[in-house]
Design an enzyme around this catalytic site. Structure first.
Site, short mmCIF file in Angstrom:
data_model
loop_
_atom_site.label_atom_id
_atom_site.label_comp_id
_atom_site.label_asym_id
_atom_site.label_seq_id
_atom_site.Cartn_x
_atom_site.Cartn_y
_atom_site.Cartn_z
N TRP A 102 0.82 -1.21 0.00
CA TRP A 102 0.00 0.00 0.00
C TRP A 102 0.86 1.26 0.00
CZ3 TRP A 102 -4.25 -1.26 -1.94
CH2 TRP A 102 -4.91 -2.43 -1.58
N ASP A 170 -1.82 6.94 6.09
CA ASP A 170 -2.85 5.99 5.65
C ASP A 170 -3.08 5.04 6.82
OD1 ASP A 170 -4.35 3.92 4.62
OD2 ASP A 170 -2.89 3.32 3.09
N LYS A 194 -11.97 -1.47 6.68
CA LYS A 194 -11.04 -2.30 7.45
C LYS A 194 -11.35 -2.27 8.95
CE LYS A 194 -8.48 -3.48 3.86
NZ LYS A 194 -7.54 -2.54 3.28
#
Ligand SMILES: *Cc1c(COP(=O)(O)O)cnc(C)c1O
Length: 358
Positions: A102, A170, A194
């Protein structure tokens, strides 16, 4: 009530509390005489709930004055670009920590936004199995970007990087899983799916004074100022995702908030890592001091036992345990709503397997 008796160790979308599933299902059938799926986002009811959701985020994380909470679309994947475009300043240069997958994608989007990107720390040399601690922060940077929890590689920042400038994170896979000091950050973003709610919404927590300061010409939707000025109602928001996130935040706060959930998450992680560390058939892949409480990555010490072990956990009703292809082995994602009893099903099965093979 529902529902399945399965133990969901999937990496995302996340498991949510059963009570939240039930309340969300009820709102699909009746949200003040309409369905939540058909109600106008401009209706008084939903405008109120959008405000409530934004306020609950502030409450759950103790967000200080001077920050705004926005719900956009596009996932964290669009967030990579949105954050770069909005946080860009005259240097047009940013520092990124590369902790795999990511963050690597975030770096790519930073470049797509037209910035020079310096990778100031990376754990690529060991297939991202640790958190780089010594950063090479020698340039003039508009901001530092990092990924607090590495969903794929099972590593997590326990201490956040020190940086004398805007800090961008993030937090997709560990937001609301532990207390954080929001004042340490300038921009936090996270896909809802998530730990917060169903896929569709992307959460931004942004220091207000930083909005609208980028020298780039930013397309309307990607400009955080567009959403800030309209109280996160510039266009149709992901109504159901926001509404269900609201239910989940209420549930979280009613059950002791992030402090209580952090203790619960710690207990789950201790249980599973304890088993991995003592069971001769398994080994963890991430460096011990950097191991994630959310995503636990491990492998079999003897690959030949794979089919047998896979059969066992499938039979026990466990789903989502297969590791990401870039790490192999297994990944047990233990988001907030996963009960410790589900983790016990897994650890007892691992013990049983070891006894059988001894
Ligand atoms: C899942 C994930 C993403 C991607 O999220 P999308 O909402 O699917 O774009 C980004 N970062 C992290 C840390 C993730 O876990």
């Amino acid at each position: 009530m529902i529902m399945s008796k399965k133990h969901n160790f999937g990496a995302g979308p996340c498991i949510l509390p059963q009570e939240v599933f039930k309340q969300a299902a009820e709102a699909v059938l009746d949200y003040n005489g309409l369905s939540i799926l058909e109600v106008s986002h401009r209706s008084a009811d939903f405008v109120r709930d959008m405000e409530e959701t934004r306020n609950l985020v502030k409450k759950a994380l103790n967000v200080p004055e001077g920050y705004t909470v926005l719900f956009l679309q596009g996932g964290a994947s669009l967030g990579f670009l949105i954050t770069a475009m909005n946080m860009c300043r005259d240097n047009k240069r940013a520092a990124y920590i590369d902790t795999g997958a990511w963050s690597t994608k975030a770096i790519k989007e930073g470049k797509n936004a037209g910035l020079e990107i310096d990778v100031v720390g990376s754990s690529e040399d060991k297939n991202f199995n640790y958190i780089p601690k010594n950063l090479n922060l020698n340039g003039s940077y508009d901001y530092l970007h990092f990924t607090s929890n590495n969903t794929i590689f099972g590593t997590q920042f326990k201490d956040f990087p020190a940086f004398d400038g805007p800090l961008v994170c993030d937090m997709s896979s560990d937001i609301f899983s532990r207390p954080i000091n929001v004042a340490d950050f300038d921009l936090i973003y996270a896909g809802a799916q998530k730990n917060l709610g169903p896929a569709g919404a992307t959460l931004y927590i942004v220091k207000e004074e930083l909005i609208g300061k980028s020298p780039l010409s930013i397309p309307t939707y990607l400009d955080l100022n567009t959403h800030f000025k309209k109280d996160s109602m510039f266009n149709t928001p992901p109504v159901f995702s926001v509404y269900t996130s609201m239910l989940n935040l209420k549930h979280l706060i009613a059950n002791g908030g992030v402090d209580a959930i952090a203790a619960k998450n710690r207990a789950k992680a201790d249980l599973l890592y304890g088993e991995i560390d003592t069971n001769p058939l398994f080994e963890g892949t991430a460096a011990k001091e950097d191991r994630s409480d959310m995503n636990v990555t491990f492998t079999l010490t003897n690959e030949a036992l794979k089919d047998e072990f896979d059969q066992m956990w499938n039979d026990a009703g466990i789903v989502g345990l297969k590791g990401h292809r870039s790490v192999g082995g297994y990944r047990a994602s233990m988001y907030n709503a996963l009960e410790i009893d589900s983790v016990k099903v897994l650890t007892e099965l691992m013990q049983e397997f070891a006894t059988k093979k001894a």
